[in-house]
Design a protein around this motif. Structure first.
Motif, mmCIF file in Angstrom:
data_model
loop_
_atom_site.group_PDB
_atom_site.id
_atom_site.type_symbol
_atom_site.label_atom_id
_atom_site.label_comp_id
_atom_site.label_asym_id
_atom_site.label_seq_id
_atom_site.Cartn_x
_atom_site.Cartn_y
_atom_site.Cartn_z
ATOM 1 N N CYS A 59 0.806 -1.182 0.110
ATOM 2 C CA CYS A 59 0.088 -0.162 0.124
ATOM 3 C C CYS A 59 0.871 1.152 -0.071
ATOM 4 O O CYS A 59 0.464 2.240 -0.566
ATOM 5 C CB CYS A 59 -0.911 -0.046 1.082
ATOM 6 S SG CYS A 59 -2.055 -1.372 1.175
ATOM 7 N N PHE A 60 1.721 1.220 0.787
ATOM 8 C CA PHE A 60 2.874 2.378 0.642
ATOM 9 C C PHE A 60 3.322 2.556 -0.669
ATOM 10 O O PHE A 60 3.706 3.620 -1.119
ATOM 11 C CB PHE A 60 4.093 2.027 1.902
ATOM 12 C CG PHE A 60 5.088 3.048 1.707
ATOM 13 C CD1 PHE A 60 5.061 4.182 2.119
ATOM 14 C CD2 PHE A 60 6.272 2.469 1.030
ATOM 15 C CE1 PHE A 60 6.104 5.291 2.132
ATOM 16 C CE2 PHE A 60 7.358 3.563 0.959
ATOM 17 C CZ PHE A 60 7.297 4.955 1.572
ATOM 18 N N TYR A 61 3.701 1.264 -1.415
ATOM 19 C CA TYR A 61 4.326 1.602 -2.668
ATOM 20 C C TYR A 61 3.361 2.252 -3.504
ATOM 21 O O TYR A 61 3.832 3.017 -4.532
ATOM 22 C CB TYR A 61 4.816 0.126 -3.137
ATOM 23 C CG TYR A 61 5.246 0.360 -4.476
ATOM 24 C CD1 TYR A 61 6.570 0.475 -4.793
ATOM 25 C CD2 TYR A 61 4.467 0.159 -5.569
ATOM 26 C CE1 TYR A 61 7.179 0.569 -6.286
ATOM 27 C CE2 TYR A 61 4.823 -0.040 -6.978
ATOM 28 C CZ TYR A 61 6.347 0.405 -7.249
ATOM 29 O OH TYR A 61 6.782 0.332 -8.457
ATOM 30 N N PHE A 62 2.231 1.813 -3.472
ATOM 31 C CA PHE A 62 1.021 2.438 -4.470
ATOM 32 C C PHE A 62 1.104 4.012 -4.000
ATOM 33 O O PHE A 62 0.787 4.890 -5.016
ATOM 34 C CB PHE A 62 -0.312 1.754 -4.261
ATOM 35 C CG PHE A 62 -0.429 0.653 -4.780
ATOM 36 C CD1 PHE A 62 0.355 0.382 -6.148
ATOM 37 C CD2 PHE A 62 -1.033 -0.399 -4.098
ATOM 38 C CE1 PHE A 62 0.034 -1.011 -6.551
ATOM 39 C CE2 PHE A 62 -1.104 -1.797 -4.638
ATOM 40 C CZ PHE A 62 -0.712 -2.039 -6.079
ATOM 41 N N GLY A 63 1.129 4.346 -2.751
ATOM 42 C CA GLY A 63 0.990 5.792 -2.149
ATOM 43 C C GLY A 63 2.067 6.380 -2.751
ATOM 44 O O GLY A 63 2.086 7.801 -3.214
ATOM 45 N N LYS A 64 3.413 5.951 -2.742
ATOM 46 C CA LYS A 64 4.880 6.504 -3.132
ATOM 47 C C LYS A 64 4.623 6.798 -4.600
ATOM 48 O O LYS A 64 5.150 7.785 -5.025
ATOM 49 C CB LYS A 64 5.988 5.855 -2.507
ATOM 50 C CG LYS A 64 7.116 6.501 -2.949
ATOM 51 C CD LYS A 64 8.353 5.668 -2.601
ATOM 52 C CE LYS A 64 9.463 6.379 -2.689
ATOM 53 N NZ LYS A 64 10.683 5.595 -2.260
ATOM 54 N N TYR A 65 3.998 5.788 -5.344
ATOM 55 C CA TYR A 65 4.085 5.952 -6.702
ATOM 56 C C TYR A 65 3.380 7.338 -7.137
ATOM 57 O O TYR A 65 3.455 7.894 -8.127
ATOM 58 C CB TYR A 65 3.705 4.666 -7.482
ATOM 59 C CG TYR A 65 3.317 4.698 -9.145
ATOM 60 C CD1 TYR A 65 4.399 4.616 -9.726
ATOM 61 C CD2 TYR A 65 1.971 5.130 -9.622
ATOM 62 C CE1 TYR A 65 4.204 4.679 -11.157
ATOM 63 C CE2 TYR A 65 1.826 5.158 -10.826
ATOM 64 C CZ TYR A 65 2.859 5.270 -11.569
ATOM 65 O OH TYR A 65 2.558 5.248 -12.920
ATOM 66 N N ALA A 66 1.950 7.080 -6.417
ATOM 67 C CA ALA A 66 1.023 8.202 -6.538
ATOM 68 C C ALA A 66 1.699 9.820 -6.338
ATOM 69 O O ALA A 66 1.438 10.592 -7.028
ATOM 70 C CB ALA A 66 -0.066 8.051 -6.092
ATOM 71 N N TYR A 67 2.377 9.723 -5.384
ATOM 72 C CA TYR A 67 3.029 11.004 -4.912
ATOM 73 C C TYR A 67 4.157 11.476 -5.909
ATOM 74 O O TYR A 67 4.248 12.471 -6.272
ATOM 75 C CB TYR A 67 3.856 10.480 -3.483
ATOM 76 C CG TYR A 67 4.576 11.873 -2.939
ATOM 77 C CD1 TYR A 67 4.013 12.575 -2.009
ATOM 78 C CD2 TYR A 67 5.889 11.952 -3.136
ATOM 79 C CE1 TYR A 67 4.618 13.553 -1.566
ATOM 80 C CE2 TYR A 67 6.469 12.890 -2.613
ATOM 81 C CZ TYR A 67 5.926 13.735 -1.617
ATOM 82 O OH TYR A 67 6.668 15.073 -1.075
ATOM 83 N N ASN A 68 4.723 10.354 -6.407
ATOM 84 C CA ASN A 68 5.973 10.889 -7.475
ATOM 85 C C ASN A 68 5.449 11.151 -8.768
ATOM 86 O O ASN A 68 6.026 11.918 -9.634
ATOM 87 C CB ASN A 68 6.904 9.656 -7.640
ATOM 88 C CG ASN A 68 7.821 9.247 -6.426
ATOM 89 O OD1 ASN A 68 7.856 10.124 -5.954
ATOM 90 N ND2 ASN A 68 8.032 7.855 -6.439
ATOM 91 N N LEU A 106 -3.179 10.007 -0.662
ATOM 92 C CA LEU A 106 -3.776 10.075 0.576
ATOM 93 C C LEU A 106 -4.566 8.639 0.595
ATOM 94 O O LEU A 106 -4.495 8.151 2.007
ATOM 95 C CB LEU A 106 -5.045 11.115 0.520
ATOM 96 C CG LEU A 106 -4.397 12.383 0.873
ATOM 97 C CD1 LEU A 106 -5.575 13.436 0.924
ATOM 98 C CD2 LEU A 106 -4.141 12.381 2.288
ATOM 99 N N LEU A 107 -5.328 8.077 -0.365
ATOM 100 C CA LEU A 107 -5.897 6.774 -0.120
ATOM 101 C C LEU A 107 -5.067 5.721 0.161
ATOM 102 O O LEU A 107 -5.295 4.748 1.263
ATOM 103 C CB LEU A 107 -6.790 6.514 -1.406
ATOM 104 C CG LEU A 107 -7.652 7.358 -1.793
ATOM 105 C CD1 LEU A 107 -8.247 7.044 -3.207
ATOM 106 C CD2 LEU A 107 -8.810 7.351 -0.715
ATOM 107 N N TRP A 108 -3.870 5.580 -0.619
ATOM 108 C CA TRP A 108 -3.205 4.418 -0.272
ATOM 109 C C TRP A 108 -2.090 4.440 0.961
ATOM 110 O O TRP A 108 -2.036 3.485 1.560
ATOM 111 C CB TRP A 108 -2.209 4.230 -1.407
ATOM 112 C CG TRP A 108 -3.088 3.444 -2.360
ATOM 113 C CD1 TRP A 108 -3.757 4.010 -3.757
ATOM 114 C CD2 TRP A 108 -3.577 2.142 -2.399
ATOM 115 N NE1 TRP A 108 -4.528 3.201 -4.220
ATOM 116 C CE2 TRP A 108 -4.379 1.990 -3.522
ATOM 117 C CE3 TRP A 108 -3.301 1.057 -1.591
ATOM 118 C CZ2 TRP A 108 -5.041 0.803 -3.984
ATOM 119 C CZ3 TRP A 108 -4.011 -0.126 -1.984
ATOM 120 C CH2 TRP A 108 -4.644 -0.460 -2.969
ATOM 121 N N MET A 109 -1.685 5.702 1.115
ATOM 122 C CA MET A 109 -0.900 5.807 2.515
ATOM 123 C C MET A 109 -1.711 5.603 3.719
ATOM 124 O O MET A 109 -1.320 5.105 4.809
ATOM 125 C CB MET A 109 -0.284 7.274 2.601
ATOM 126 C CG MET A 109 0.880 7.599 1.549
ATOM 127 S SD MET A 109 2.368 6.289 2.055
ATOM 128 C CE MET A 109 3.290 6.882 0.548
#
Length: 528
Positions: A172-181, A189-192
């Motif tokens: 989930c952190f990986y998805f959030g970080k990908y979106a952040y980048n 927000l959703l994935w973090m």
């Protein structure tokens, strides 16, 4: 202890024994010391063997897991890999997770095995980091299109059905970080937040709470929720009072709040798509199976029919085709059972080794290029590549009555994880002057064959008309892209919805204007 360290230890021990042996005959004590050195050497070898056993046991478990996974997946590969969670976890196995196994393989005599793996990956047979990133983007695309709940996705649940193993806090952190980048703070927000929710249940997680909070704080601020971002910064400082980023963020957030009286609300709105918002909203509704009001209400919706037709073709007299009218103006029909299992299998066999990432025509540059709104792999098959391709071409001619001499090759497309093609026209608009040569003219009609049933998603939709066509194996959709006046029919703007679960294979044929003059008569009325 590594092999190199063991070699050094053995060498030192042997040197020590040799030195001692030069004098052992004169002293029993020295002889005893030699035996102690031998005992020490035996212990070092045993320790090495023990570590090797642990390493080999880990490799054996990994090999067993790979074997069981591939065996289960290959039993029904389209269904298994058609699940986006399964596809993501498979890509993760050979990208970010590979580092641990690679470390084991780099020890001792594993270099040949590691080199073999790298060779296989370099040939494109295994996923790379770019595939993992593509999987992350696809999952978020599916999440938006089908209104999927983040927590349910992370639990392996799609549309109320548990279809795969769940995701970890780190996933989930990986998805959030990908979106952040990608500066996509909505999905960040959703994935973090989901990563944060899962973290307490995973004590051995490689990610820590303060790192997740760091990303979450900034994304919350970027989404306009300053007060909530301040609370998150304070939570970071409770964990680490000296955290410089949290201290800076707190000062900045406080200065922002002094200048405005923002209410304590938590909003997380999807980013706007500009003028395409309304069309895209209709597109997503149709993909989900919802009904929408067409741009212009048709007069004869109650007269949609099904029938057997021959189109006066001698090839169809003994086997008329089944036609279902889906829409009257423009006329969109569905031909049922027009491809056989043998034909579909052959087309896929011909296409598979030739597939490449699908491109789109840039109306400004006139060049073909990749685009995020078209995610699939495709190839054009000419009629002379195999008799089955010529048979399909002739069948189209029999059913439509149109000339095939100026038609394009049979385009075969395979949609992977989250594969889609956002709203587009098949015909070239007036500003796209160099799209097609005068010798063949514009694309007058489209035939779209479905070669698989799709478990979920993958519909062909017409946002202006409210028409949705769900894939049915062996069937085909047909429509005219141009009016009888030769003007493009903008009502035929259509899209291929993302594949939520399953595999989607299609093949299509674009027919052109030239050669149709006596087969589809022209009109001076621009509305016909």
């Amino acid at each position: 202890m590594t092999a190199a360290m063991l070699t050094l230890a053995v060498a030192l021990a042997v040197i020590n024994i040799i030195r001692i042996q030069a004098e052992v005959y004169s002293s029993f004590a020295h002889l005893e010391r030699s035996l102690q050195a031998e005992q020490s050497l035996a212990k070092d070898i045993k320790d090495y063997i023990k570590q090797e056993k642990v390493r080999l046991e880990k490799l054996e478990r990994a090999a067993e897991e790979y074997e069981q996974h591939s065996k289960a997946a290959l039993a029904n590969s389209e269904s298994f890999m058609g699940n986006p969670i399964n596809a993501y976890l498979f890509m993760k196995r050979f990208t970010t997770d590979w580092a641990d196994l690679s470390h084991l393989l780099q020890e001792d005599h594993s270099y040949d095995l590691l080199a073999n793996f790298e060779e296989i990956r370099n040939k494109g047979f295994l996923p790379q980091l770019v595939d993992l990133q593509g999987a992350a983007a696809a999952l978020m695309r599916l999440q938006d299109t089908y209104n999927l709940n983040t927590s349910e996705i992370a639990s392996g649940i799609l549309q109320g059905v548990k279809r795969s193993p769940g995701l970890s806090a780190f996933d989930c952190f990986y998805f959030g970080k990908y979106a952040y980048n990608q500066s996509d703070y909505y999905h960040t927000l959703l994935w973090m937040q989901e990563a944060l929710n899962r973290l307490p249940f995973e004590p051995d997680s490689p990610i820590d709470r303060i790192t997740i909070l760091d990303y979450l704080t900034f994304a919350t601020f970027k989404q306009g929720n300053v007060r909530h971002a301040l609370l998150l910064a304070n939570e970071m400082l409770q964990i680490d009072p000296e955290n410089e980023r949290a201290l800076q963020n707190k000062r900045y957030f406080l200065s922002n709040l002094e200048e405005s009286d923002q209410p304590m609300t938590i909003e997380n709105k999807r980013p706007h798509r500009g003028v395409r918002d309304e069309e895209y909203e209709n597109y997503e509704k149709l993909c989900r199976g919802d009904s929408i009001k067409p741009f212009k209400t048709p007069k004869r919706t109650h007269k949609l029919t099904c029938s057997y037709e021959t189109n006066k073709s001698p090839n169809l007299l003994l086997r008329p085709f089944k036609v279902e009218v889906l829409y009257h103006s423009p006329k969109i029909v569905m031909w049922h059972d027009v491809l056989s299992e043998v034909e579909m299998k052959k087309v896929k066999e011909l296409a598979t080794p030739r597939l490449n990432r699908a491109t789109v025509h840039n109306p400004v540059t006139g060049k073909l290029e990749f685009a995020e709104y078209r995610v699939s792999k495709s190839v054009f098959l000419d009629s002379d590549i195999d008799p089955v391709v010529e048979v399909i071409s002739q069948r189209i001619a029999d059913i439509t009555g149109l000339d095939m001499s100026t038609a394009e090759g049979l385009q075969v497309a395979n949609y992977g994880m989250g594969g889609q093609y956002e709203p587009h026209f098949d015909f070239a608009r007036r500003r796209e002057t160099h799209a097609f040569s005068d010798a063949i003219g514009n694309r007058i009609a489209t035939v779209l064959f479905y070669m698989t049933d799709v478990e979920a998603g993958g519909a062909t939709v017409f946002p202006k008309l409210g028409v949705k066509v769900f894939p049915k194996k062996g069937s085909a959709a047909f429509w005219y892209n141009l009016r009888r006046s030769g003007i493009g029919d903008y009502r035929t703007r259509h899209a291929a919805c993302p594949v939520l679960s399953g595999a989607k294979w299609v093949c299509n044929k674009w027919l052109h204007e030239r050669g149709q003059e006596l087969r589809r008569t022209c009109s001076t009325n621009p509305k016909e």
